[in-house]
Enzyme design. Structure first.
Site, PDB file in Angstrom:
ATOM      1  N   CYS A  87       2.247   3.555  12.257  1.00 37.30           N
ATOM      2  CA  CYS A  87       2.849   3.009  11.062  1.00 37.30           C
ATOM      3  C   CYS A  87       3.374   4.239  10.098  1.00 37.30           C
ATOM      4  O   CYS A  87       2.679   5.341  10.199  1.00 37.30           O
ATOM      5  CB  CYS A  87       2.480   1.888  10.396  1.00 37.30           C
ATOM      6  SG  CYS A  87       1.109   2.387   9.210  1.00 37.30           S
ATOM      7  N   HIS A 129       0.619  -1.263   0.091  1.00 39.11           N
ATOM      8  CA  HIS A 129       0.026  -0.024   0.117  1.00 39.11           C
ATOM      9  C   HIS A 129       0.884   1.396  -0.062  1.00 39.11           C
ATOM     10  O   HIS A 129       2.110   1.159   0.336  1.00 39.11           O
ATOM     11  CB  HIS A 129      -1.070  -0.118   1.046  1.00 39.11           C
ATOM     12  CG  HIS A 129      -0.178  -0.057   2.391  1.00 39.11           C
ATOM     13  ND1 HIS A 129       0.071  -1.076   2.937  1.00 39.11           N
ATOM     14  CD2 HIS A 129       0.088   0.980   3.216  1.00 39.11           C
ATOM     15  CE1 HIS A 129       0.784  -1.089   4.297  1.00 39.11           C
ATOM     16  NE2 HIS A 129       0.651   0.400   4.306  1.00 39.11           N
TER      17      HIS A 129
END
Length: 667
Positions: free
Chosen positions: A181, A65
């Site tokens: 993250c 992603h």
């Protein structure tokens, strides 16, 4: 998940044998659907994200992603591979592959939907349904969560009554956690889900704050206060980490939160049982910050916005100020007239090195007002506020509006961005809002206001304040020293302390500050050194008045005070604020007054006694610090001694029961 994924974005027979080939195959579908404009550019962004950290997860899942400027709308492509593809997961390659494509400025609504998918990937029934489905439209419906989608195997089965009934037990062990993250799209939310599931299995109550790309909602301070322990599962810095100080803490990467949540829970419970806690963050936890909640009134929010800007500005002040001061120390004050080191630099001449330090420091100082304005706006509106904030700060420098102009520019920029974000934007424009529309419109508005409307009055006010400071002398200077000394010692590194410090550093944050500005800087640093030095002295001369822990803190306070770290006195103030804080303020006022009266000057914004060579009239300066230290230490010893005497007298006044005393019996 609305139209984020459709049947044409599903490949149930993915034949790729590498993660690069898998990403390309799925990305081609996104290009064909008009959701990605540049295949190679998008794949480069995917590869850059993959290089930061593998995107494979336990359970045969791969989630490549990224956020990319080549994505037109938040999208998701899915592939199922019989051969499986290695995405770096600990348990082996993945057969379920999700390619998540988010625009560079993805809006919070769609990122919230993506986070919901990330949480569902932790559900075995959901992934099982994806593995057994044989129709792309069925898979797309499952991922979207459509109400008419086929139910996952086992879904809707009622749990046995024995598993539902909650047995009577003591209050559960409480944990607060933060997950984050680098891109804040998937791992952030998967770690949160994994921790919560493990907590349910172990009978532990876990509340998670996800700091993802959609922003974050701060945990209620009461929830944090009631927690028994903290887990940080993150690959980027935890924001406002000081909120969790003083509790047993486990600090790991986000993948650990996904892959071994049970171990983390056991580890942090062990730390709690052993009494292992983290130290309070430096500069955090001042009394006025305790209990601040999400519904703060405007005054508290304004203070935080301003302190955000000041906190980011101070390192530039320290670096630039120390370099300029060193340049003066080596080459004299004439170094400010030296030619550019680009045109003339002699390796073996001290004057060239002095000019180099001075010119680097001056360059660092050039960022002060833009950084101040930019991060005030950042504190108000997050990253969208940075561009107009920096632009407004740069304009403040251009029109000579200085420090006051930077404050105004930051507040205006933040307000403008918040106003733009309230406008209901058509869906087709949402992807370009953060990277094009908001920076463009907000910069135009802020620039207009700074150049045409408010800039000139602020510049006049800045000039008036500068002229007033330059005209200070005698009694006025001493009175200002008293005020600054009181402020520096009121909250020991808190907002009032920072206001005084910012006032002083703003005066020297120019390449040619006035002598009075340097006197103010000297007085502020001297007063800020007094509280920790005084506590160190008091614990040395009358240790019996302090606890063993305070005596140990007193040893460290010598170094902290000498280094101009006022926070070294916080443990003493927290334990006995009614005696320590007033005593510190009296001593700080004495030092500030003496420093201003002696005429000591300081060009460096930090350093304590370690920059004594850069202080004007250093001997008198040390006398001022010593005087304030003695006054504060003496008052603390006196007040603590009086309290101890009063307690002893009260205990002596209570008569001891006689040996033959009889207990009266009720008639």
């Amino acid at each position: 998940m609305s139209d984020m994924i459709t049947a044409d974005l599903v490949d149930l027979d993915l034949t790729a044998d590498t993660k690069q080939a898998a990403a390309r195959s799925l990305a081609v579908r996104l290009v064909t659907a008009g959701r990605v404009t540049d295949l190679d550019g998008f794949l480069a962004d995917v590869a850059a994200r993959e290089a930061q950290m593998p995107t494979g997860l336990d359970g045969g899942i791969g989630i490549p992603h990224c956020r990319s400027e080549h994505v037109t709308e938040p999208s998701l492509a899915f592939g199922r591979s019989a051969a499986k593809v290695d995405f770096g997961a600990p348990d082996g390659p993945a057969d379920l592959i999700f390619l998540i494509a988010a625009p560079a400025g993805a809006d919070s609504e769609h990122l919230t939907i993506l986070s919901a998918l990330a949480r569902r990937l932790m559900d075995a029934d959901f992934t099982g349904a994806l593995r057994s489905a044989d129709d792309p439209a069925q898979v797309a419906a499952l991922i979207r969560g459509d109400e008419d989608a086929p139910a996952a195997p086992g879904a809707g089965d009622e749990a046995p009554a024995s598993s539902v009934a909650a047995p009577e037990a003591a209050p559960p062990f409480r944990i607060v956690a933060v997950t984050s993250c680098p891109t804040g799209i998937a791992h952030t939310y998967m770690a949160a889900e994994s921790l919560q599931k493990a907590g349910e299995d172990k009978g532990v109550e876990i509340t998670v704050e996800t700091q993802g790309s959609a922003g974050f909602t701060r945990l209620d301070p009461s929830v944090i206060a009631a927690a028994d322990a903290v887990i940080f599962a993150h690959d980027v810095e935890v924001r406002e980490k000081e909120r969790f100080s003083g509790k047993p803490t486990v600090d790991v990467g986000v993948k650990a939160g996904i892959n071994r949540p049970g171990e983390l829970i056991d580890e942090v419970r062990g730390k709690a049982a052993r009494g292992e806690v983290t130290a309070p963050a430096t500069g955090g936890g001042v009394p006025m910050d305790i209990g601040a909640g999400p519904h703060e009134h405007f005054g508290i929010k304004l203070r935080k916005w301003l302190m955000t800007g000041v906190s980011y500005m101070v390192p530039f002040v320290a670096a630039g100020g120390l370099l300029i001061a060193l340049g003066f120390a080596i080459g004299g004050y004439q170094v400010k007239s030296a030619p550019s080191v680009i045109d003339h630099f002699a390796w073996l001449q001290a004057d060239s090195w002095a000019a180099l330090m001075f010119q680097i420091g001056a360059a660092a100082f050039g960022f002060l007002v833009p950084v101040l304005a930019g991060y005030i706006a950042f504190g108000m509106a997050d990253r969208p506020g940075l561009v107009p904030g920096f632009v407004g700060g740069a304009i403040a420098v251009t029109i000579n509006a200085g420090f006051l102009g930077g404050l105004a520019a930051g507040l205006v920029a933040g307000a403008v961005v918040l106003a733009i974000q309230r406008v209901n934007i058509p869906k087709v424009l949402r992807g370009i809002m953060p990277v094009v529309v908001i920076p463009l419109l907000s910069s135009i508005v802020v620039g207009f206001l700074m150049f045409v409307v408010i800039g000139k009055p602020i510049a006049s006010a800045q000039k008036g304040m500068t002229d007033w400071l330059n005209g200070l002398s005698g009694t006025n200077a001493v009175f200002l020293g008293i005020i600054l000394g009181l402020m520096m010692c009121f909250d020991l590194g808190g907002p009032v302390n920072k206001v005084a410090y910012a006032f002083a550093t703003a005066g020297i944050a120019v390449t040619n500050p006035s002598e009075n500005s340097m006197k103010i800087m000297a007085a502020v640093m001297a007063a800020g050194m007094v509280p920790p030095l005084a506590m160190a002295l008091a614990t040395t001369v009358r240790g019996k008045l302090f606890t063993p822990t305070e005596r140990e803190n007193g040893k460290a306070a010598w170094v902290l005070g000498a280094s101009f770290i006022s926070e070294g006195a916080i443990p003493f103030a927290a334990a006995d604020p009614l005696r320590v804080i007033p005593s510190s303020m009296v001593g700080g006022a004495v030092t500030g007054a003496l420093s201003m009266g002696f005429g000591s000057t300081l060009r460096a914004p930090h350093g304590g006694i370690f920059v004594i060579g850069l202080i004007g009239k250093p001997f008198l300066y040390l006398i001022a610090i010593a005087a304030g230290t003695l006054v504060t230490a003496g008052l603390v010893v006196l007040l603590k001694g009086l309290r101890k005497t009063a307690q002893a007298e009260q205990e002596a006044a209570i008569p001891a029961p006689a040996d033959d005393a009889k207990i009266p019996v009720a008639a």
